[in-house]
Motif scaffolding. Structure first.
Motif, PDB file in Angstrom:
ATOM      1  N   LEU B  13      43.348  52.854  78.357  1.00  0.00           N
ATOM      2  CA  LEU B  13      43.581  52.151  77.101  1.00  0.00           C
ATOM      3  C   LEU B  13      42.283  52.061  76.309  1.00  0.00           C
ATOM      4  O   LEU B  13      41.251  51.636  76.817  1.00  0.00           O
ATOM      5  CB  LEU B  13      44.119  50.737  77.390  1.00  0.00           C
ATOM      6  CG  LEU B  13      44.499  49.903  76.170  1.00  0.00           C
ATOM      7  CD1 LEU B  13      45.738  50.467  75.480  1.00  0.00           C
ATOM      8  CD2 LEU B  13      44.752  48.446  76.585  1.00  0.00           C
ATOM      9  N   TYR B  25      51.241  55.937  73.519  1.00  0.00           N
ATOM     10  CA  TYR B  25      51.499  56.850  74.631  1.00  0.00           C
ATOM     11  C   TYR B  25      52.923  57.349  74.446  1.00  0.00           C
ATOM     12  O   TYR B  25      53.826  56.543  74.255  1.00  0.00           O
ATOM     13  CB  TYR B  25      51.417  56.113  75.966  1.00  0.00           C
ATOM     14  CG  TYR B  25      50.088  55.469  76.253  1.00  0.00           C
ATOM     15  CD1 TYR B  25      49.798  54.185  75.791  1.00  0.00           C
ATOM     16  CD2 TYR B  25      49.115  56.143  76.985  1.00  0.00           C
ATOM     17  CE1 TYR B  25      48.579  53.582  76.058  1.00  0.00           C
ATOM     18  CE2 TYR B  25      47.891  55.547  77.265  1.00  0.00           C
ATOM     19  CZ  TYR B  25      47.627  54.273  76.795  1.00  0.00           C
ATOM     20  OH  TYR B  25      46.415  53.689  77.065  1.00  0.00           O
ATOM     21  N   VAL B  54      52.888  44.982  70.619  1.00  0.00           N
ATOM     22  CA  VAL B  54      53.282  46.232  71.276  1.00  0.00           C
ATOM     23  C   VAL B  54      54.668  46.605  70.779  1.00  0.00           C
ATOM     24  O   VAL B  54      55.445  45.741  70.360  1.00  0.00           O
ATOM     25  CB  VAL B  54      53.288  46.137  72.819  1.00  0.00           C
ATOM     26  CG1 VAL B  54      51.880  45.973  73.359  1.00  0.00           C
ATOM     27  CG2 VAL B  54      54.193  45.005  73.293  1.00  0.00           C
ATOM     28  N   PHE B  82      49.002  46.623  80.563  1.00  0.00           N
ATOM     29  CA  PHE B  82      48.321  47.915  80.511  1.00  0.00           C
ATOM     30  C   PHE B  82      47.340  48.080  81.654  1.00  0.00           C
ATOM     31  O   PHE B  82      46.498  48.974  81.635  1.00  0.00           O
ATOM     32  CB  PHE B  82      47.608  48.078  79.154  1.00  0.00           C
ATOM     33  CG  PHE B  82      48.581  48.257  78.028  1.00  0.00           C
ATOM     34  CD1 PHE B  82      49.164  47.157  77.411  1.00  0.00           C
ATOM     35  CD2 PHE B  82      48.943  49.528  77.597  1.00  0.00           C
ATOM     36  CE1 PHE B  82      50.091  47.304  76.393  1.00  0.00           C
ATOM     37  CE2 PHE B  82      49.869  49.679  76.572  1.00  0.00           C
ATOM     38  CZ  PHE B  82      50.447  48.570  75.974  1.00  0.00           C
ATOM     39  N   ASP B  89      47.615  54.854  85.503  1.00  0.00           N
ATOM     40  CA  ASP B  89      47.626  54.091  84.258  1.00  0.00           C
ATOM     41  C   ASP B  89      49.051  53.661  83.944  1.00  0.00           C
ATOM     42  O   ASP B  89      50.020  54.319  84.319  1.00  0.00           O
ATOM     43  CB  ASP B  89      47.074  54.956  83.108  1.00  0.00           C
ATOM     44  CG  ASP B  89      45.610  55.260  83.292  1.00  0.00           C
ATOM     45  OD1 ASP B  89      45.277  56.457  83.438  1.00  0.00           O
ATOM     46  OD2 ASP B  89      44.799  54.321  83.290  1.00  0.00           O
ATOM     47  N   ARG B  90      49.133  52.557  83.229  1.00  0.00           N
ATOM     48  CA  ARG B  90      50.454  52.003  82.928  1.00  0.00           C
ATOM     49  C   ARG B  90      50.452  51.543  81.482  1.00  0.00           C
ATOM     50  O   ARG B  90      49.454  50.996  81.004  1.00  0.00           O
ATOM     51  CB  ARG B  90      50.722  50.827  83.854  1.00  0.00           C
ATOM     52  CG  ARG B  90      52.140  50.310  83.903  1.00  0.00           C
ATOM     53  CD  ARG B  90      52.291  49.419  85.116  1.00  0.00           C
ATOM     54  NE  ARG B  90      51.334  48.317  85.060  1.00  0.00           N
ATOM     55  CZ  ARG B  90      51.662  47.064  84.740  1.00  0.00           C
ATOM     56  NH1 ARG B  90      52.911  46.749  84.438  1.00  0.00           N
ATOM     57  NH2 ARG B  90      50.744  46.113  84.734  1.00  0.00           N
ATOM     58  N   ALA B  91      51.545  51.780  80.810  1.00  0.00           N
ATOM     59  CA  ALA B  91      51.707  51.287  79.440  1.00  0.00           C
ATOM     60  C   ALA B  91      53.092  50.681  79.353  1.00  0.00           C
ATOM     61  O   ALA B  91      54.093  51.362  79.512  1.00  0.00           O
ATOM     62  CB  ALA B  91      51.550  52.427  78.433  1.00  0.00           C
ATOM     63  N   SER B  92      53.116  49.386  79.115  1.00  0.00           N
ATOM     64  CA  SER B  92      54.387  48.670  79.160  1.00  0.00           C
ATOM     65  C   SER B  92      54.566  47.890  77.871  1.00  0.00           C
ATOM     66  O   SER B  92      53.646  47.193  77.416  1.00  0.00           O
ATOM     67  CB  SER B  92      54.379  47.720  80.363  1.00  0.00           C
ATOM     68  OG  SER B  92      55.661  47.248  80.617  1.00  0.00           O
ATOM     69  N   THR B  97      58.534  50.666  80.491  1.00  0.00           N
ATOM     70  CA  THR B  97      57.256  50.879  81.176  1.00  0.00           C
ATOM     71  C   THR B  97      57.060  52.354  81.451  1.00  0.00           C
ATOM     72  O   THR B  97      57.937  53.012  82.036  1.00  0.00           O
ATOM     73  CB  THR B  97      57.214  50.103  82.514  1.00  0.00           C
ATOM     74  OG1 THR B  97      57.287  48.702  82.231  1.00  0.00           O
ATOM     75  CG2 THR B  97      55.925  50.398  83.274  1.00  0.00           C
ATOM     76  N   HIS B 183      48.700  61.059  74.090  1.00  0.00           N
ATOM     77  CA  HIS B 183      48.022  59.776  73.912  1.00  0.00           C
ATOM     78  C   HIS B 183      47.229  59.847  72.616  1.00  0.00           C
ATOM     79  O   HIS B 183      46.378  60.731  72.464  1.00  0.00           O
ATOM     80  CB  HIS B 183      47.106  59.527  75.119  1.00  0.00           C
ATOM     81  CG  HIS B 183      46.366  58.221  75.077  1.00  0.00           C
ATOM     82  ND1 HIS B 183      45.231  57.991  75.828  1.00  0.00           N
ATOM     83  CD2 HIS B 183      46.587  57.070  74.380  1.00  0.00           C
ATOM     84  CE1 HIS B 183      44.795  56.764  75.593  1.00  0.00           C
ATOM     85  NE2 HIS B 183      45.601  56.185  74.726  1.00  0.00           N
TER      86      HIS B 183
END
Lengths: 159, 342
Positions: B13, B25, B54, B82, B89-92, B97, B183
């Motif tokens: 991030l 993302y 978000v 995040f 890596d995580r993007a929620s 998610t 990204h």
């Protein structure tokens, strides 16, 4: 040992629908008699064909250098590339590096035409390929051509 | 994930809790057999004034439907959404998610006009030769410096996605659909762009091929630059880069309402690209800028693609895709062809 060299030319053609496509060939030429070379190598003219084996002749005459190549289309048709340079003292560089080209079917019908050029950046390797002891380019080209010939022969035409 | 690995991760991030930032993302996957595709996105939006938010986005494109099925949700930004999980890596955002990595997943749901669109997807890397992370922007200065103000990276240009999505009463099963993960981030969206990406599977005589490129205008000091373009083609183990952004003499681009063409020349040779979404499903998305302005993204994932390359070395080649092209246009003004903006 007969005179030989390896030459690469590239260009763009336009088909009957008015759509352009790229074309390239890499040919090993071997002198068979005065003014005539037998040529074998690889030609790519997508979408007519991805890289495919080609063979034919190169005739050097007064005022012209003419290529005649036969190659298979991806659909198994026989196609022919005819291209001619017209060397001229008035424009020596351009006349030796540019040529008009036509692709025809077995029936003789032209299906595409365009221009092919020799890029000056290829001059060192082209010049080196004339030297009697330098065979690596021709051997590598022959190897790739044979590989593709085997692949093409095991395709629809051979079945 | 160790801090060293995290700092090197292309999906880390970039948002640093400062106002004036947009980051996203996204994942997309195309049905290789029919004109259908799915696109998912998680966005971080930090306006110049106000709290950070978000957004989750979902679009299902299906040529047999009258229009794409699209949905969007918004919520407050939470940093913990995040943080990496399980070394990835995580993007929620909201109820969606994305767990990012070469082996990743997308799970959750997004509210759409047809009801909740439910997503349960996993992915694995695509063919090795075309799977390496890609940056269209060449060099550290462009990748990390102040210009351009919007950055793009493709951590995974080629993926194979499986699972299902539920759209209305229909369950769409994905079984090895080719796709990619991107990204983007920056202080604002670009002024205008066309962006495209496409995967061409290997045949008996031709290797896997991937292309990605853009034509864009950005604003510098209140002025808008001329269009600059970039194109990268990965074909088997060979890379053809046409990325000298300001070599305007060797690039020509046209941007029509639903069609983008590009001609590039460079040390790699010459490339000609046509991506055409005419008559294909397209959605229009409103992209907010931190300064309160809005850009309009016309998004299709079913474009026809024609790529021709005359390499400087090696044989000429061409690739075509009937409906596998991801094509997006970002415009400063809303197009009346799109009455509904997502």
């Amino acid at each position: 040992m007969p005179l030989s060299f390896v030459e690469t030319m590239r260009g763009w053609m336009r088909d009957e629908r008015g759509l352009d496509f790229p074309i390239s060939f890499e040919l090993a030429a071997l002198r068979v008699e005065r003014g005539r070379f037998a040529v074998r190598g690889l030609i790519a003219a997508p979408p007519l064909t991805p890289e495919a084996p080609g063979r034919g002749t190169l005739d050097i005459g007064v005022g012209s250098i003419a290529y005649h190549l036969e190659f298979p289309s991806s659909a198994g048709q026989r196609l022919y590339l005819d291209a001619t340079k017209h060397p001229s003292l008035l424009a020596p560089l351009r006349s030796m590096t540019h040529m008009t080209a036509t692709i025809t079917e077995d029936s003789g019908r032209a299906i595409a035409s365009g221009t092919m050029t020799f890029q000056l950046a290829d001059l060192p390797s082209f010049a080196a390929s004339w030297l009697p002891g330098i065979r690596s380019a021709r051997l590598a080209l022959d190897g790739r051509r044979r590989q593709l010939e085997r692949l093409v022969l095991t395709g629809p035409e051979a079945r | 994930m160790t801090s060293a690995r995290r700092s090197a991760s292309p999906n880390r991030l970039r948002y640093a809790a400062q106002p004036g930032h947009v980051e996203s993302y996204f994942i997309r996957a195309n049905d290789p057999a029919r004109p259908r595709a799915v696109w998912l996105k998680v966005t971080v939006f930090a306006p110049l004034e106000g709290e950070a938010q978000v957004e989750s986005w979902f679009i299902f494109f299906d040529e047999s439907r009258p229009s794409p099925v699209a949905g969007r949700e918004t919520a407050r930004f939470r940093a913990e959404a995040f943080t990496p999980a399980g070394g990835r890596d995580r993007a929620s955002a909201c109820r969606l998610t994305l767990t990012l990595g070469s082996h990743g997943s997308a799970r959750g749901s997004v509210r759409a006009a047809t009801g909740d669109a439910v997503v349960d997807l996993t992915w694995i890397p695509g063919p090795d030769a075309i799977s390496a992370p890609l940056s269209l922007l060449r060099g550290r200065l462009l990748q990390g410096g102040p210009f351009p103000r919007s950055k793009l990276l493709t951590p995974f240009p080629a993926l194979s996605l499986s699972g299902h999505i539920d759209v209305g009463n229909e369950r769409v099963v994905l079984d090895g659909w080719p796709g990619m993960q991107g990204h983007n981030w920056g202080r604002e969206h670009a002024f205008e762009y066309a962006w495209g990406q496409c995967l061409f599977p290997a045949t008996e005589r031709e290797p896997d091929t991937m292309l990605e490129g853009f034509t864009a205008r950005v604003q510098i000091g209140g002025r808008t630059t001329p269009r600059v373009s970039c194109l990268v083609v990965q074909r088997g183990d060979r890379t053809f880069r046409f990325d000298r952004l300001f070599d305007l003499w060797r690039q020509a681009a046209t941007l029509e309402p639903q069609r983008w063409t590009l001609r590039m020349r460079g040390t790699a040779g010459e490339a000609r690209l046509e991506m055409d979404a005419s008559g294909r499903p397209m959605a229009c998305l409103g992209y907010r800028n931190p300064d309160g302005t809005t850009r309009y993204c016309e998004n299709s994932k079913l474009a026809r693609v024609r790529l021709q390359v005359q390499p400087r070395r090696g044989a000429a080649f061409a690739c075509e895709s009937a409906h596998g092209g991801a094509l997006e246009f970002l415009r400063a003004k809303k197009d009346p062809r799109f009455p509904d903006i997502l």
